[in-house]
Design a protein around this motif. Structure first.
Motif, PDB file in Angstrom:
ATOM      1  N   LEU A   1       9.739   8.275  -5.849  1.00 32.57           N
ATOM      2  CA  LEU A   1       9.458   7.445  -4.676  1.00 32.57           C
ATOM      3  C   LEU A   1      10.751   7.126  -3.929  1.00 32.57           C
ATOM      4  O   LEU A   1      10.812   7.246  -2.697  1.00 32.57           O
ATOM      5  CB  LEU A   1       8.730   6.153  -5.079  1.00 32.57           C
ATOM      6  N   ASP A   2      11.783   6.734  -4.659  1.00 32.97           N
ATOM      7  CA  ASP A   2      13.070   6.468  -4.007  1.00 32.97           C
ATOM      8  C   ASP A   2      13.561   7.706  -3.259  1.00 32.97           C
ATOM      9  O   ASP A   2      14.031   7.616  -2.129  1.00 32.97           O
ATOM     10  CB  ASP A   2      14.115   6.046  -5.051  1.00 32.97           C
TER      11      ASP A   2
ATOM     12  N   ALA B   1       2.994   5.397 -11.647  1.00 37.82           N
ATOM     13  CA  ALA B   1       4.046   4.832 -12.497  1.00 37.82           C
ATOM     14  C   ALA B   1       5.125   5.871 -12.765  1.00 37.82           C
ATOM     15  O   ALA B   1       6.327   5.596 -12.649  1.00 37.82           O
ATOM     16  CB  ALA B   1       3.441   4.334 -13.810  1.00 37.82           C
ATOM     17  N   ARG B   2       4.707   7.072 -13.102  1.00 38.55           N
ATOM     18  CA  ARG B   2       5.662   8.146 -13.373  1.00 38.55           C
ATOM     19  C   ARG B   2       6.457   8.493 -12.117  1.00 38.55           C
ATOM     20  O   ARG B   2       7.661   8.738 -12.183  1.00 38.55           O
ATOM     21  CB  ARG B   2       4.887   9.368 -13.873  1.00 38.55           C
TER      22      ARG B   2
ATOM     23  N   THR C   1       0.830  -1.201   0.000  1.00 42.14           N
ATOM     24  CA  THR C   1       0.000   0.000   0.000  1.00 42.14           C
ATOM     25  C   THR C   1       0.865   1.252   0.000  1.00 42.14           C
ATOM     26  O   THR C   1       1.979   1.253   0.529  1.00 42.14           O
ATOM     27  CB  THR C   1      -0.913   0.013   1.241  1.00 42.14           C
ATOM     28  N   ALA C   2       0.322   2.314  -0.587  1.00 43.71           N
ATOM     29  CA  ALA C   2       0.987   3.621  -0.547  1.00 43.71           C
ATOM     30  C   ALA C   2       0.630   4.385   0.722  1.00 43.71           C
ATOM     31  O   ALA C   2       1.147   5.468   0.949  1.00 43.71           O
ATOM     32  CB  ALA C   2       0.583   4.443  -1.775  1.00 43.71           C
ATOM     33  N   SER C   3      -0.238   3.807   1.554  1.00 43.83           N
ATOM     34  CA  SER C   3      -0.736   4.554   2.712  1.00 43.83           C
ATOM     35  C   SER C   3       0.377   4.934   3.672  1.00 43.83           C
ATOM     36  O   SER C   3       0.332   6.005   4.270  1.00 43.83           O
ATOM     37  CB  SER C   3      -1.787   3.734   3.456  1.00 43.83           C
ATOM     38  N   LYS C   4       1.344   4.062   3.868  1.00 43.90           N
ATOM     39  CA  LYS C   4       2.397   4.343   4.828  1.00 43.90           C
ATOM     40  C   LYS C   4       3.611   4.992   4.174  1.00 43.90           C
ATOM     41  O   LYS C   4       4.306   5.780   4.795  1.00 43.90           O
ATOM     42  CB  LYS C   4       2.823   3.055   5.550  1.00 43.90           C
ATOM     43  N   ILE C   5       3.894   4.658   2.933  1.00 43.57           N
ATOM     44  CA  ILE C   5       5.076   5.256   2.300  1.00 43.57           C
ATOM     45  C   ILE C   5       4.741   6.597   1.659  1.00 43.57           C
ATOM     46  O   ILE C   5       5.634   7.406   1.452  1.00 43.57           O
ATOM     47  CB  ILE C   5       5.746   4.307   1.277  1.00 43.57           C
TER      48      ILE C   5
END
Lengths: 483, 483
Positions: free
Chosen positions: A358-359, A350-351, A306-310
């Motif tokens: 993200l990194d 994706a982009r 999930t993207a919720s935490k990151i």
């Protein structure tokens, strides 16, 4: 009956009705304004236009407008037309519109949240803008139920390199987060004859209720310092198990290597399914994170991230790596429940991932959380709270055991009185009476500089609670440091 | 075991392993590249960094890099570091990665889609960008399960003025479209003891299967020129009914005023629930659209609207107006299945609606669809297809009855041979053998200039199919124009 739908307003007059045409028009406009359908400042059609649309003489509309202007409903000004006036409409209060406004805490240790002020707004906004502005017509159609092809390819690559998952775009299904992923998985299991699902005790509240509401029987297996007590699976006749190997909530345990192996062996031998909750695995502070369990057994593990935490929970973005034997069923279930995830957001993700944002975000966020984690542990060690800290240096929370004689609810209450929000751990046990008193402290929502003071106040609250406890003081203080 | 998680790559070396450290490192890098976890162009850490992270001597890393460079896995260049080379990795083909690529049709009458080239990309992109860039931290948290408060307020206002709904922000629940709205409603019904749900025959395929999969019994009621045969509800013991009063799919019927009243009376009298599918009500070409049924009985009607037809399906945005008695249950179900809709998109929608972009889009799109509709009807009238056109001038499709002796599947097949995609209507009947032969022609996906030629080819296909029919030609050609 003739009507007009000018500026999207429904107005109609009925020549067969007893009321005069002017009276009907006035009544409808009043009702629309009182009811909030027409709000102050909205421009009405000219009397000529509206008369033509409704098949009325213009004089009828002029008279109705004049009457309503006299009543304050409308304001007419030469050159700028007729608008709805500022007269407050009859307010329709609804009993249902109460929101639970949480009291503001000076020190908020709410778990389960990242620091939302770290969210890379600009980078995300740019990705969204780019994805929307460039969306070709076929990308605006109903999506592949698994998700956009580009987004799946990019995410599969990310999960392979960052989580050592055996990720392929074809087996990836995008969803709206862990909750939906679990709902989809459980519904697929139920349709395939799974009746008994093992869960961790303790775990996220709501997990087993959700499974039970789908008609599944839950089996609650213990969690110790080595994570889920996998050996208990052998006795339980479970056909599936939900596990958080990288960082269990709320205990913070990491599934030990030998248990990872045993879990996979159980799944292979029994034909059972493993649901892997990988919710905050990207945050490990003391060493490398454990690779995803899915990488060991992609044929038996249904992985949910999930993207919720990151990033942020409001994105409602998640992803599932499905065992090939289940991919079609999970995709069909996704299709059935909501016809797939929003495509523009997937392409934005994706982009965001492919462009390295993200990194970069994770590299920036990790040291922030790490410092908070270390500060929190140092403050706890200095404090006289007395219990041990469980779990590894990871994620966004720690679990703190309280002295056995302390009443957990009293601590939470006393802390709140001192402006400190903490959560009792017993809520995460199915049988809360069996739970030893403990707190779950999140450090995602609190600034590093606030932590020491918050813990000092918490220690004070614990002291107060111990004084108020029904049991005598001075009993053995377990210290079970597994950090 | 020491590991590094540099650039999010999991690498580890085990000093206890039999393989040399250099061999282990090479093996892992090869596997990561072959497996697609490291893709061409990715920059690796410097040998100094990686050695430090892994606790190896730098020489081991240098040697491993050199070996892999010799094999083509890596490319080292002075000043720009070491990258993954362009050597194609061993491709892992997956049998599951087949997409159904629909054959391209010269004339595509696929129903159920708006013209995606009309989607206001720039306006939507600007709203998304704005919403994301300005999202305050609390808006990035888990959302209210009903949706963002601002978005609900704006949408409630829109539904009140545009659809004459009795819309209040408190009773609005944002969802991902009609499909999810129906799934949520049906699950809430099932939990509240509803066992029998009436649906229209014909209707969207998938509707009754979805209900049945949730354990609900479906009752199939006829649809005629006046819409759902409401009088049949009295006999059926249904506890809820799903109906599309504004423009029924596929028949195109509009629920007649007396039936609207009767339907509401049935709900009031029996305590039954009405699910209103308002999916393309914004497109009516000959007169004003009927107001939403919900406006007549907000306490009995659960209204579902969607952006799929007025904007684009890929947005996955929908909204439900819930009867106050069901609001909490629907919100709780939404919370349980996916913890609420994505917040940034909701705020983008709010800005899009409040700023007038939706009204502008609809004002621009309506005449386009109206011309296509009129062109299609004129072409059908000129053609020798022979059946009648059912339904009103609305929405994005018409239903065309074929001469009774014609085999529907043969027409679809013959049309496809001529480059024309049409859909047989029988797929939308539960009992397709009871369905009279008919086609559903969408005009959302075909340019106005292509319509006449497409219909001419379709007429040719019908002619061919009639010649191939088993029954004799020349029978009565019903003409049941209800336009």
């Amino acid at each position: 009956m003739r009507s007009a739908w000018s500026t999207e307003i429904l107005l109609s007059v009925d020549r067969a009705a007893l009321a005069t045409l002017r009276g009907q028009l006035e009544h409808q406009l009043r009702a629309a304004i009182d009811g909030g359908r027409l709000q102050a400042g909205v421009v009405l059609p000219s009397s000529r236009e509206l008369a033509a649309q409704l098949g009325l003489s213009r004089g009828v509309v002029v008279e109705a407008y004049e009457q309503l202007a006299a009543e304050g409903y409308l304001v007419s000004r030469r050159g700028s037309g007729t608008r709805v006036g500022r007269r407050p409409p009859a307010v329709r209060q609804s009993a249902g519109d109460h929101r639970l406004h949480a009291p503001a805490y000076a020190f908020d240790f709410k778990p389960g949240l990242p620091d939302l002020t770290l969210f890379p707004r600009r980078a995300w906004a740019a990705c969204l803008q780019h994805a929307a502005a460039r969306a070709a017509a076929p990308q605006l159609d109903y999506p592949d139920a698994r998700g956009d092809e580009t987004a799946r390819r990019v995410l599969a690559h990310y999960l392979a390199r960052a989580r050592a998952a055996q990720a392929e775009a074809s087996n990836l299904v995008l969803c709206s987060g862990y909750t939906q992923g679990l709902d989809l998985a459980a519904r697929v299991f139920a349709e395939r004859g799974v009746r008994r699902v093992a869960v961790e005790e303790p775990c996220f509240s709501g997990l087993w209720q959700s499974l039970q509401r789908l008609g599944l029987q839950t089996i609650h297996l213990a969690v110790d310092e080595d994570g889920l007590a996998v050996q208990q699976l052998e006795r339980g006749a479970a056909q599936a198990v939900v596990v958080a190997p990288a960082h269990q909530f709320p205990t913070g345990a990491v599934l030990a290597p030998q248990r990872r192996t045993a879990l996979v062996e159980w799944a292979r031998r029994s034909g059972g399914w493993i649901v892997e909750d990988d919710y905050d695995a990207e945050f490990r502070y003391d060493r490398e994170p454990m690779p995803a369990l899915q990488g060991l057994a992609p044929d038996r593990v249904l992985y949910i991230g999930t993207a919720s935490k990151i990033l942020a929970p409001a994105l409602r973005l998640g992803w599932m790596l499905t065992p090939p034997a289940l991919t079609a069923a999970v995709a069909a279930m996704k299709q059935r429940v909501d016809r797939g995830a929003p495509a523009i957001e997937q392409r934005a993700l994706a982009r965001f991932v492919e462009g390295g944002a993200l990194d970069r975000h994770l590299r920036a966020a990790r040291p922030v959380y790490r410092r908070r984690h270390d500060t929190l542990l140092a403050a706890l060690a200095r404090s006289c709270i007395g219990g041990g800290v469980r779990g590894v240096a990871a994620g966004l929370h720690v679990m703190v055991e309280l002295p056995r004689t302390t009443d957990e609810a009293t601590v939470v209450h006393e802390a709140a009185r001192r402006g400190v929000r903490v959560f009792g751990a017993s809520a995460f046990w199915r049988d809360s009476t069996a739970a030893a008193p403990a707190l779950v402290l999140g450090f995602g929502a609190i600034a590093e500089s606030r932590i020491a003071d918050g813990i000092a106040r918490l220690a004070d609250a614990v002291e107060q609670a111990r004084g108020a406890g029904r049991r005598p003081l001075g009993v053995e203080q377990r210290r079970r440091e597994t950090v």
